[in-house]
Design a protein around this motif. Structure first.
Motif, short mmCIF file in Angstrom:
data_model
loop_
_atom_site.label_atom_id
_atom_site.label_comp_id
_atom_site.label_asym_id
_atom_site.label_seq_id
_atom_site.Cartn_x
_atom_site.Cartn_y
_atom_site.Cartn_z
N CYS A 1 -1.07 13.39 -9.28
CA CYS A 1 0.09 13.35 -8.38
C CYS A 1 1.27 12.76 -9.16
CB CYS A 1 -0.23 12.50 -7.15
SG CYS A 1 1.06 12.47 -5.91
N PRO A 2 1.97 13.58 -9.92
CA PRO A 2 3.06 13.07 -10.76
C PRO A 2 4.14 12.34 -9.95
CG PRO A 2 2.50 15.32 -11.35
CD PRO A 2 1.76 15.02 -10.09
N ILE B 1 9.09 10.76 -5.91
CA ILE B 1 10.11 10.13 -6.76
C ILE B 1 9.96 8.62 -6.58
CG2 ILE B 1 12.56 9.81 -7.21
CD1 ILE B 1 13.08 12.59 -6.08
N SER B 2 9.72 7.91 -7.66
CA SER B 2 9.56 6.47 -7.61
C SER B 2 10.91 5.79 -7.39
CB SER B 2 8.94 5.96 -8.91
OG SER B 2 8.97 4.55 -8.97
N VAL B 3 10.92 4.83 -6.47
CA VAL B 3 12.12 4.03 -6.21
C VAL B 3 11.76 2.59 -6.56
CG1 VAL B 3 13.91 3.46 -4.53
CG2 VAL B 3 12.67 5.64 -4.34
N ASP B 4 11.68 2.32 -7.84
CA ASP B 4 11.20 1.03 -8.32
C ASP B 4 11.93 0.69 -9.62
OD1 ASP B 4 9.49 -0.92 -9.84
OD2 ASP B 4 8.26 -0.75 -8.03
N SER B 5 12.62 -0.43 -9.62
CA SER B 5 13.44 -0.80 -10.77
C SER B 5 12.63 -1.26 -11.97
CB SER B 5 14.42 -1.91 -10.38
OG SER B 5 13.72 -3.07 -9.95
N ALA B 6 11.32 -1.47 -11.82
CA ALA B 6 10.47 -1.86 -12.94
C ALA B 6 9.63 -0.71 -13.46
CB ALA B 6 9.56 -3.03 -12.54
N LEU B 7 9.22 0.22 -12.59
CA LEU B 7 8.40 1.34 -13.03
C LEU B 7 9.14 2.28 -13.97
CD1 LEU B 7 6.40 2.41 -9.84
CD2 LEU B 7 5.60 1.10 -11.80
N GLY C 1 0.78 -1.23 0.00
CA GLY C 1 0.00 0.00 0.00
C GLY C 1 0.81 1.27 0.00
N LYS C 2 2.06 1.19 -0.43
CA LYS C 2 2.94 2.37 -0.42
C LYS C 2 2.43 3.50 -1.31
CE LYS C 2 6.43 0.04 -1.94
NZ LYS C 2 5.78 -1.28 -2.05
N THR C 3 2.01 3.15 -2.52
CA THR C 3 1.61 4.18 -3.47
C THR C 3 0.39 4.96 -2.97
OG1 THR C 3 2.51 2.97 -5.35
CG2 THR C 3 0.85 4.64 -5.83
N ASP C 4 -0.62 4.24 -2.49
CA ASP C 4 -1.82 4.93 -1.99
C ASP C 4 -1.47 5.86 -0.84
OD1 ASP C 4 -3.36 3.64 -3.86
OD2 ASP C 4 -4.15 2.13 -2.47
N ASP D 1 3.12 -1.59 -17.75
CA ASP D 1 2.15 -0.93 -16.87
C ASP D 1 1.42 -1.92 -15.97
OD1 ASP D 1 2.86 1.38 -18.25
OD2 ASP D 1 1.23 1.16 -19.69
N ILE D 2 0.89 -2.98 -16.55
CA ILE D 2 0.07 -3.91 -15.78
C ILE D 2 0.93 -4.70 -14.80
CG2 ILE D 2 -1.44 -5.92 -15.92
CD1 ILE D 2 -2.33 -4.88 -18.69
N GLY D 3 2.00 -5.29 -15.29
CA GLY D 3 2.82 -6.15 -14.44
C GLY D 3 3.63 -5.44 -13.39
N THR D 4 3.73 -4.12 -13.48
CA THR D 4 4.44 -3.35 -12.46
C THR D 4 3.50 -2.67 -11.49
OG1 THR D 4 4.48 -1.34 -13.83
CG2 THR D 4 6.34 -2.88 -14.07
N ALA D 5 2.18 -2.85 -11.70
CA ALA D 5 1.17 -2.12 -10.89
C ALA D 5 1.43 -0.63 -10.94
CB ALA D 5 1.16 -2.62 -9.45
N LYS D 6 1.77 -0.17 -12.14
CA LYS D 6 2.06 1.27 -12.32
C LYS D 6 0.80 2.08 -12.01
CE LYS D 6 4.87 2.09 -15.60
NZ LYS D 6 5.43 2.10 -16.97
N PRO D 7 0.94 3.20 -11.29
CA PRO D 7 -0.23 4.06 -11.04
C PRO D 7 -0.90 4.43 -12.36
CG PRO D 7 1.62 4.79 -9.72
CD PRO D 7 2.16 3.74 -10.66
N ASP D 8 -2.23 4.49 -12.34
CA ASP D 8 -2.93 4.77 -13.59
C ASP D 8 -2.75 6.23 -14.01
OD1 ASP D 8 -4.75 6.33 -12.07
OD2 ASP D 8 -6.12 4.64 -11.85
#
Length: 315
Positions: free
Chosen positions: A63-64, A37-43, A20-23, A49-56
């Motif tokens: 919220c950029p 700032i995203s700290v995610d090696s896949a995002l 639940g970090k993103t929410d 998009d789908i497999g990384t659970a990228k924010p829509d």
């Protein structure tokens, strides 16, 4: 806003996948002058998009998130590049009178930013990498791992014999600098010029996290993860050895498309791999010094974290 020794604040929001970090980060950005700032090696990868659970798109518009969709899936993105990119963004955010909130689960990136990576490492050399990949195609990565052990036994002991990306990088650094990677990494780095406020969120019960992971991976499959990978393979010159394609979910979807596993196997292996990823992230967090831990399932999580942050930011 500055704190101890005049250093500006920066917030680390860490946690395992599906915690639940993103929410939480989005909610906090509505209460504080934060930029995410995203700290995610896949995002970092476009189209994944789908497999990384990228924010829509709506969430990213409202919220950029910096460092989302910055490279193609054929490219490599390293901890060193993340540190450089993040530091530049943090300076820009501070210049705007705002506070960087770094959120994600790639603990190596958090560590690289906080502790540094030792001496400056050389940029990737495409020709040298092509040479090493060609050699590995003939003799195998374990043979190159054995070669690495000859001039950098410390690095070789830390790297598995089939970890192509890290073997390649260690040999590349030695060939370009004449110095072992382990020696360069052990050199002290410049201290991070920020007052860090660090927190971590996760459910207290592992079973709760596992259920969240299972449910989310099932939803990814229903949302079209396999079709997303088909589109990526049609649009880019991809192969399963690329870091992007070794990401959890995409690796298993690749095996499904190649006929190596069936639909049931795709779900089982993908969910299991995600649970293993969460286990590694939790291990990192247990040894992480200085972070305040919160139960991500508590109903007043946003209020509790906000109150704690307000106190830390006022110091």
């Amino acid at each position: 806003m500055t704190g101890a020794a005049g250093r500006p604040p920066a917030v680390f929001l860490m946690g395992p996948t599906a915690s639940g970090k993103t929410d939480l980060a989005v909610a906090l950005a509505g209460r504080f002058p934060f930029e995410l700032i995203s700290v995610d090696s896949a995002l970092v990868y476009r189209g994944m998009d789908i497999g990384t659970a990228k924010p829509d798109a709506a969430t990213l518009a409202a919220c950029p998130h910096h460092l989302v969709d910055v490279v193609d899936p054929t490219e490599r993105y390293s901890a060193g590049r993340f540190r450089s990119d993040a530091l530049a963004l943090m300076a820009e955010i501070g210049a705007r009178g705002r506070i960087p909130l770094l959120v994600g689960g790639t603990m190596l990136y958090f560590k690289a930013l906080k502790d540094g990576l030792g001496a400056a490492l050389p940029e990737a050399d495409p020709d040298l990498r092509a040479e090493l990949e060609a050699r590995a195609a003939v003799s195998g990565w374990p043979a190159l791992h054995a070669e690495l052990a000859g001039f950098d036994p410390v690095a070789a002991a830390r790297i598995k014999a089939n970890d192509s990306q890290r073997i390649q990088r260690a040999i590349e650094v030695y060939r370009l600098t004449g110095r072992p990677l382990s020696e360069l990494l052990d050199q002290p780095a410049q201290a991070l010029p920020y007052r860090l406020i660090e927190l971590a969120v996760q459910p207290p019960e592992r079973a709760v996290l596992h259920e969240r992971i299972n449910r989310r991976f099932r939803m990814m499959l229903e949302a079209g993860l396999v079709d997303e990978l088909r589109r990526l393979r049609a649009g880019y010159a991809l192969d399963p050895a690329l870091p992007a394609m070794r990401s959890v979910g995409y690796r298993q979807a690749w095996q499904f498309l190649e006929g190596e596993i069936d639909a049931a196997g795709l779900y089982e292996t993908g969910a299991a791999a995600t649970r293993q990823l969460a286990k590694r992230q939790i291990t990192w967090l247990r040894s992480w010094q200085g972070a305040r831990h919160f139960d991500s399932t508590r109903p007043d999580l946003v209020e509790a974290v906000s109150a704690w942050l307000a106190e830390r930011l006022s110091e």
